[in-house]
Design a protein around this motif. Sequence first.
Motif, PDB file in Angstrom:
ATOM      1  N   GLU A  21       5.733  37.899  50.315  1.00 26.11           N
ATOM      2  CA  GLU A  21       6.990  37.976  49.252  1.00 26.11           C
ATOM      3  C   GLU A  21       8.223  38.422  50.174  1.00 26.11           C
ATOM      4  OE1 GLU A  21       5.879  40.194  45.960  1.00 26.11           O
ATOM      5  OE2 GLU A  21       5.020  38.758  44.965  1.00 26.11           O
ATOM      6  N   ARG A  22       8.241  39.249  51.166  1.00 27.53           N
ATOM      7  CA  ARG A  22       9.088  39.699  51.997  1.00 27.53           C
ATOM      8  C   ARG A  22       9.685  38.450  52.718  1.00 27.53           C
ATOM      9  NH1 ARG A  22       6.304  44.594  53.072  1.00 27.53           N
ATOM     10  NH2 ARG A  22       5.775  43.710  55.219  1.00 27.53           N
ATOM     11  N   LEU A  23       9.066  37.371  53.103  1.00 28.36           N
ATOM     12  CA  LEU A  23       9.162  36.146  53.647  1.00 28.36           C
ATOM     13  C   LEU A  23       9.545  34.951  52.818  1.00 28.36           C
ATOM     14  CD1 LEU A  23       6.443  36.432  56.496  1.00 28.36           C
ATOM     15  CD2 LEU A  23       9.161  36.937  56.791  1.00 28.36           C
ATOM     16  N   ALA A  24       9.904  35.421  51.497  1.00 24.33           N
ATOM     17  CA  ALA A  24      10.403  34.408  50.485  1.00 24.33           C
ATOM     18  C   ALA A  24       9.447  33.396  50.102  1.00 24.33           C
ATOM     19  CB  ALA A  24      11.493  33.689  51.087  1.00 24.33           C
ATOM     20  N   TYR A  25       8.078  33.799  50.014  1.00 20.71           N
ATOM     21  CA  TYR A  25       7.088  33.002  49.521  1.00 20.71           C
ATOM     22  C   TYR A  25       6.901  33.462  48.259  1.00 20.71           C
ATOM     23  CZ  TYR A  25       5.945  31.469  54.164  1.00 20.71           C
ATOM     24  OH  TYR A  25       6.066  30.915  55.531  1.00 20.71           O
ATOM     25  N   THR A  26       6.406  32.543  47.277  1.00 17.79           N
ATOM     26  CA  THR A  26       5.820  32.874  45.823  1.00 17.79           C
ATOM     27  C   THR A  26       4.335  33.291  45.799  1.00 17.79           C
ATOM     28  OG1 THR A  26       7.764  31.925  44.801  1.00 17.79           O
ATOM     29  CG2 THR A  26       5.716  32.285  43.307  1.00 17.79           C
ATOM     30  N   VAL A  27       3.918  34.285  45.452  1.00 13.54           N
ATOM     31  CA  VAL A  27       2.659  34.697  45.690  1.00 13.54           C
ATOM     32  C   VAL A  27       1.976  34.706  44.190  1.00 13.54           C
ATOM     33  CG1 VAL A  27       0.627  35.915  46.602  1.00 13.54           C
ATOM     34  CG2 VAL A  27       2.902  35.781  48.055  1.00 13.54           C
ATOM     35  N   SER A  28       0.783  34.024  43.928  1.00 11.77           N
ATOM     36  CA  SER A  28      -0.045  34.434  42.652  1.00 11.77           C
ATOM     37  C   SER A  28      -1.306  34.847  43.179  1.00 11.77           C
ATOM     38  CB  SER A  28      -0.363  32.986  41.909  1.00 11.77           C
ATOM     39  OG  SER A  28       0.907  32.436  41.436  1.00 11.77           O
ATOM     40  N   TYR A 179       8.177  30.511  41.087  1.00 10.96           N
ATOM     41  CA  TYR A 179       7.790  31.642  39.986  1.00 10.96           C
ATOM     42  C   TYR A 179       6.400  31.670  39.899  1.00 10.96           C
ATOM     43  CZ  TYR A 179      12.868  31.318  38.957  1.00 10.96           C
ATOM     44  OH  TYR A 179      14.248  31.399  39.039  1.00 10.96           O
ATOM     45  N   GLY A 180       5.637  30.833  40.359  1.00  7.46           N
ATOM     46  CA  GLY A 180       4.073  31.050  40.405  1.00  7.46           C
ATOM     47  C   GLY A 180       3.590  30.866  39.131  1.00  7.46           C
ATOM     48  N   ASP A 182       2.129  33.432  37.377  1.00  6.24           N
ATOM     49  CA  ASP A 182       2.018  34.829  36.472  1.00  6.24           C
ATOM     50  C   ASP A 182       3.280  35.184  35.762  1.00  6.24           C
ATOM     51  OD1 ASP A 182      -0.742  34.845  36.777  1.00  6.24           O
ATOM     52  OD2 ASP A 182      -0.394  35.945  38.842  1.00  6.24           O
ATOM     53  N   ASN A 183       4.368  34.468  36.241  1.00  2.00           N
ATOM     54  CA  ASN A 183       5.826  34.992  35.859  1.00  2.00           C
ATOM     55  C   ASN A 183       6.366  34.288  34.542  1.00  2.00           C
ATOM     56  OD1 ASN A 183       6.467  36.980  38.052  1.00  2.00           O
ATOM     57  ND2 ASN A 183       5.833  35.264  39.410  1.00  2.00           N
ATOM     58  N   VAL A 184       6.823  34.910  33.688  1.00  4.64           N
ATOM     59  CA  VAL A 184       7.528  34.413  32.568  1.00  4.64           C
ATOM     60  C   VAL A 184       8.871  34.205  33.005  1.00  4.64           C
ATOM     61  CG1 VAL A 184       8.318  34.930  30.198  1.00  4.64           C
ATOM     62  CG2 VAL A 184       6.233  35.788  30.992  1.00  4.64           C
ATOM     63  N   VAL A 185       9.154  32.636  33.072  1.00  4.26           N
ATOM     64  CA  VAL A 185      10.480  32.513  33.364  1.00  4.26           C
ATOM     65  C   VAL A 185      11.339  32.176  32.072  1.00  4.26           C
ATOM     66  CG1 VAL A 185      11.752  30.885  34.744  1.00  4.26           C
ATOM     67  CG2 VAL A 185       9.276  31.232  35.507  1.00  4.26           C
ATOM     68  N   GLY A 186      12.570  32.628  32.250  1.00  3.25           N
ATOM     69  CA  GLY A 186      13.642  32.438  31.284  1.00  3.25           C
ATOM     70  C   GLY A 186      14.010  30.845  31.205  1.00  3.25           C
ATOM     71  N   ASP A 187      14.526  30.525  30.144  1.00  2.00           N
ATOM     72  CA  ASP A 187      14.945  28.940  29.834  1.00  2.00           C
ATOM     73  C   ASP A 187      15.912  28.583  31.102  1.00  2.00           C
ATOM     74  OD1 ASP A 187      13.469  28.637  27.763  1.00  2.00           O
ATOM     75  OD2 ASP A 187      15.025  29.318  26.370  1.00  2.00           O
ATOM     76  N   ASN A 188      17.042  29.293  31.401  1.00  2.00           N
ATOM     77  CA  ASN A 188      17.900  28.896  32.497  1.00  2.00           C
ATOM     78  C   ASN A 188      17.806  29.708  33.783  1.00  2.00           C
ATOM     79  OD1 ASN A 188      18.646  31.635  31.587  1.00  2.00           O
ATOM     80  ND2 ASN A 188      21.048  31.056  31.452  1.00  2.00           N
ATOM     81  N   ALA A 189      16.676  30.120  34.156  1.00  2.00           N
ATOM     82  CA  ALA A 189      16.533  31.185  35.243  1.00  2.00           C
ATOM     83  C   ALA A 189      16.911  30.235  36.357  1.00  2.00           C
ATOM     84  CB  ALA A 189      14.998  31.643  35.368  1.00  2.00           C
ATOM     85  N   LEU A 190      16.228  28.969  36.735  1.00  2.00           N
ATOM     86  CA  LEU A 190      16.443  27.975  37.621  1.00  2.00           C
ATOM     87  C   LEU A 190      17.878  27.754  37.818  1.00  2.00           C
ATOM     88  CD1 LEU A 190      15.406  26.279  39.947  1.00  2.00           C
ATOM     89  CD2 LEU A 190      15.005  24.539  38.183  1.00  2.00           C
ATOM     90  N   GLU A 191      18.424  27.346  36.418  1.00  5.86           N
ATOM     91  CA  GLU A 191      20.004  26.959  36.540  1.00  5.86           C
ATOM     92  C   GLU A 191      20.818  28.089  37.208  1.00  5.86           C
ATOM     93  OE1 GLU A 191      17.831  24.400  34.310  1.00  5.86           O
ATOM     94  OE2 GLU A 191      17.812  26.218  34.275  1.00  5.86           O
ATOM     95  N   VAL A 192      20.437  29.206  36.884  1.00  3.61           N
ATOM     96  CA  VAL A 192      21.359  30.605  37.438  1.00  3.61           C
ATOM     97  C   VAL A 192      21.301  30.559  38.980  1.00  3.61           C
ATOM     98  CG1 VAL A 192      21.655  32.829  37.328  1.00  3.61           C
ATOM     99  CG2 VAL A 192      21.146  31.729  35.188  1.00  3.61           C
ATOM    100  N   LEU A 193      19.975  30.392  39.180  1.00  2.85           N
ATOM    101  CA  LEU A 193      19.587  30.457  40.801  1.00  2.85           C
ATOM    102  C   LEU A 193      20.278  29.579  41.453  1.00  2.85           C
ATOM    103  CD1 LEU A 193      17.767  32.063  42.746  1.00  2.85           C
ATOM    104  CD2 LEU A 193      15.857  30.093  42.431  1.00  2.85           C
TER     105      LEU A 193
END
Length: 221
Positions: A21-28, A179-180, A182-193
């Motif tokens: 995760e420190r190297l920017a990977y998404t881990v499940s 987000y992998g 297990d994560n609950v993602v908000g409707d506009n999380a990607l747009e904000v990113l």
Amino acid sequence: MHIILVEDDPQLGAAIERALERLAYTVSWLRSGREALMALRDETADLVLLDLGLPGMDGLDVLVEARRAHVTTPVIVMTARDGVQARVHGLDAGADDYLIKPFHLDELCARIRSISRRSQGLAVNRIEVGVLMLDLGISQVTFRGEVVELTRREFALLQILMERAGKLVRRESLINSLYGLDNVVGDNALEVLVHTLRKKLSFDAIRTVRGFGYMIPRDPG
């Protein structure tokens, strides 16, 4: 890159998860063989790190069943089974790489980068698209020759888009990779990113294909 980590040892699993995760990977992080087989069959990951000595179902059986189901996701086996015959069985079963425990986390990360390069047809750890350059080895991005400070998810998003420069990346694929499982993602999380990444680069660096996803042109300005 979305990585599924299958490891039942809590200390080792936590250490690997933190390092990646420190190297920017998404881990499940999964802890049993049957969970691993279900995740592999869904083909939601870019890479799987698979322990062999798992509860419920041996990792080698997981790998064999996944390949029989025509799952093509790259797999790095992590195991204490260090005999030559064990390595041969693992590679013949469909593993893309085989790492003997105990191992150094730097070596694991190097092997992940190697598989990522091969899957993208790259010879080095750098991805260059016009005035954008992303160095996977040192987790650094430059835009028009200037270093740009990015968060872990901003870096991961940019990497995905740069690896597919000139091609549309669908919204669902981006959410899965970023987000992998297990994560609950908000409707506009990607747009904000995407918005925050554009602010650090330029508005024209990332194009929106409304209703479908995003892309980076082959020569972002």
